[in-house]
Write an enzyme that holds these catalytic residues in place. Structure first.
Site, PDB file in Angstrom:
ATOM      1  NE  ARG A  27      14.203 -61.481 -91.669  1.00 19.01           N
ATOM      2  CZ  ARG A  27      15.445 -61.856 -91.983  1.00 19.01           C
ATOM      3  NH1 ARG A  27      15.745 -62.136 -93.234  1.00 19.01           N
ATOM      4  NH2 ARG A  27      16.371 -61.946 -91.056  1.00 19.01           N
TER       5      ARG A  27
ATOM      6  CB  VAL B  20      27.627 -43.184 -87.151  1.00 22.31           C
ATOM      7  CG1 VAL B  20      29.148 -43.073 -87.073  1.00 22.31           C
ATOM      8  CG2 VAL B  20      27.163 -43.032 -88.589  1.00 22.31           C
TER       9      VAL B  20
ATOM     10  CB  ILE C 222      29.604 -42.862 -79.476  1.00 26.51           C
ATOM     11  CG1 ILE C 222      30.435 -44.031 -78.937  1.00 26.51           C
ATOM     12  CG2 ILE C 222      30.368 -41.562 -79.331  1.00 26.51           C
ATOM     13  CD1 ILE C 222      31.698 -44.282 -79.727  1.00 26.51           C
TER      14      ILE C 222
ATOM     15  CG  ASP D  72      30.086 -51.404 -90.233  1.00 28.78           C
ATOM     16  OD1 ASP D  72      28.855 -51.536 -90.108  1.00 28.78           O
ATOM     17  OD2 ASP D  72      30.794 -50.823 -89.389  1.00 28.78           O
TER      18      ASP D  72
ATOM     19  CE  LYS E 268      29.102 -48.363 -88.307  1.00 28.47           C
ATOM     20  NZ  LYS E 268      29.789 -49.246 -87.329  1.00 28.47           N
TER      21      LYS E 268
ATOM     22  N   GLY F  66      26.225 -53.545 -80.353  1.00 29.00           N
ATOM     23  CA  GLY F  66      25.554 -54.302 -79.300  1.00 29.00           C
ATOM     24  C   GLY F  66      24.127 -53.855 -79.115  1.00 29.00           C
TER      25      GLY F  66
END
Length: 430
Positions: free
Chosen positions: A48, A134, A138, A203, A207, A306
């Site tokens: 953007r 999700v 992991i 959120d 998931k 992260g």
């Protein structure tokens, strides 16, 4: 033998996650090429704000016209990390139509329109991979879709939002109140300036919808997921939990009914025994507990958000999709053959912890017990403390349907001796 012509990759979004994806593609280029069987080339980056300095990215690759980028026709893979519903949805479907497979981290879009996206991918013979949607780094989506494809999954329960786990962990370990713990999470960068999506469970609900759909081979949309936030959790709730040998977590729970004819998906705070593996998940970490017929109990644990952790999941998908491209094949798509209905929250059966403010006089406990009995809710334990005409009554039930518990609480509020319902919390993991 390695193919010399590179596979071309376009990146939609270059924020915290996108910039890490670009960095790893550059710094690990040789390793990625060896693992894939061909080099990968960053062919364009849609953003953007094009004037922002992006270290390691050639300015000639940067564009604000994401639509033109995905329409090029020479792309092999489009990596979408911009989030939200639009323009992400339109860009992904356009990418499929113009010959590219897609790797996405977009939980909200997949929870809302996953079926349509999978259909578009299948129609155009392309891949849609979304491991990063999700639980960050992991490995979870691929084990559910592939490693456990021959098993029957009965329950998926987990901590899938790091912000909420950080807050609840601080409340548990330090005795802090909700607002104090939230302020600390914000100061440390774990919580957004507007934390609503996290603390109110939006959120985690997205998931949960994705996990339930994969685990039970049926379509579960965001609107099917019961959602309850954690902003009402208090230090007193944690004190009560400790007396029961429990802690409190915001859990995403996806279950197959005992008769196998329906499923449920829900997100809410719950007391969980300290002996359960999820109880020991600290700070901003995520963990997901899976129960299946053959494999038994499995737990997946690690950083759930992260830049670098999420980019790790994105790159894993990128490698898989590129390998498929070279093999002239596609990976697993949507599996929704069971077509199981999603039961409403009222039919969910679990234990409950109810704290009541009552008058401190004879007969109160008998009145309360009668109301529970009249609504078919069996009491497991009762604890009462009183002083100066007021008392606190804590009732822990055996397993009961949510609708029955709701009716019980409504009736309790009609009693003259009940001053108020201080808290209601489900007890899970037993």
């Amino acid at each position: 033998m390695m193919r010399t012509r590179p596979l071309k990759v376009a990146l939609l979004g270059c924020g915290v996650v996108g910039s890490e994806v670009a960095r790893i593609m550059t710094t690990h280029a040789d390793d990625l090429a060896a693992r894939i069987g061909a080099p990968v080339e960053l062919a364009g980056v849609a953003v953007r704000r094009p004037d922002r300095v992006r270290e390691g990215i050639d300015k000639e690759l940067v564009t604000t016209d994401a639509t033109a980028l995905v329409k090029r026709g020479d792309l092999d893979v489009v990596v979408e990390v911009i989030g939200g519903i639009e323009p992400a949805r339109a860009l992904i479907t356009t990418a499929f139509e113009h010959g590219a497979s897609v790797v996405s981290a977009n939980k909200a879009l997949l929870a809302q329109d996953g079926a349509a996206l999978h259909a578009a991918a299948e129609e155009n013979g392309r891949d849609l991979y979304f491991e990063a949607a999700v639980a960050g780094a992991i490995p979870l989506i691929r084990p559910l879709r592939e490693s456990l494809a021959g098993d029957k999954i009965n329950r998926v329960m987990g901590i899938v939002n790091g912000t909420t786990n950080f807050i609840l962990d601080k409340m548990d370990s330090t005795g802090a109140g909700y607002q104090e713990a939230l302020d600390e999470a914000t100061a440390l960068g774990y919580a957004e300036a507007d934390p609503t999506a996290d603390v109110e469970g939006f959120d985690a609900a997205a998931k949960a919808a994705i996990l339930a759909g994969i685990a039970f081979h049926t379509r579960v949309r965001l609107d099917d997921v019961y959602r309850e936030g954690m902003s009402e959790v208090t230090a007193a709730d944690f004190a009560s939990a400790k007396e029961m040998g429990c802690t409190i977590k915001l859990l995403a729970i996806c279950e197959r009914a005992a008769d196998g004819e329906s499923v449920t998906a829900r997100v809410h705070p719950a007391m969980i025994p300290l002996s359960h593996p999820l109880a020991s998940v600290r700070e901003a970490y995520n963990a997901v507990f899976v129960e299946s017929d053959a494999a038994g109990q499995l737990m997946f644990y690690g950083p759930g958000a992260g830049g670098a952790p999420t980019a790790s999941a994105v790159l894993g998908d990128l490698v898989a999709v590129c390998r498929n491209k070279l093999a002239g094949a596609t990976g697993p798509g949507e599996s929704a053959y069971t077509r199981l209905p999603v039961s409403p929250m009222g039919e969910v059966v679990t234990r409950y912890h109810i704290s009541l403010d009552v008058a401190d006089k004879p007969g109160v406990l008998a009145q309360v017990a009668t109301v529970f009995a009249e609504h078919g809710v069996s009491i497991d334990t009762v604890r009462q403390q009183g002083k100066d005409g007021e008392a606190s009554l804590v009732v822990v039930t055996h397993r009961a349907a949510d609708a029955a518990l709701t009716g019980t609480v409504d009736a309790l509020r009609q009693l003259d001796t009940v001053r108020g319902v201080a808290s209601i919390m489900r007890v899970e993991g037993e």
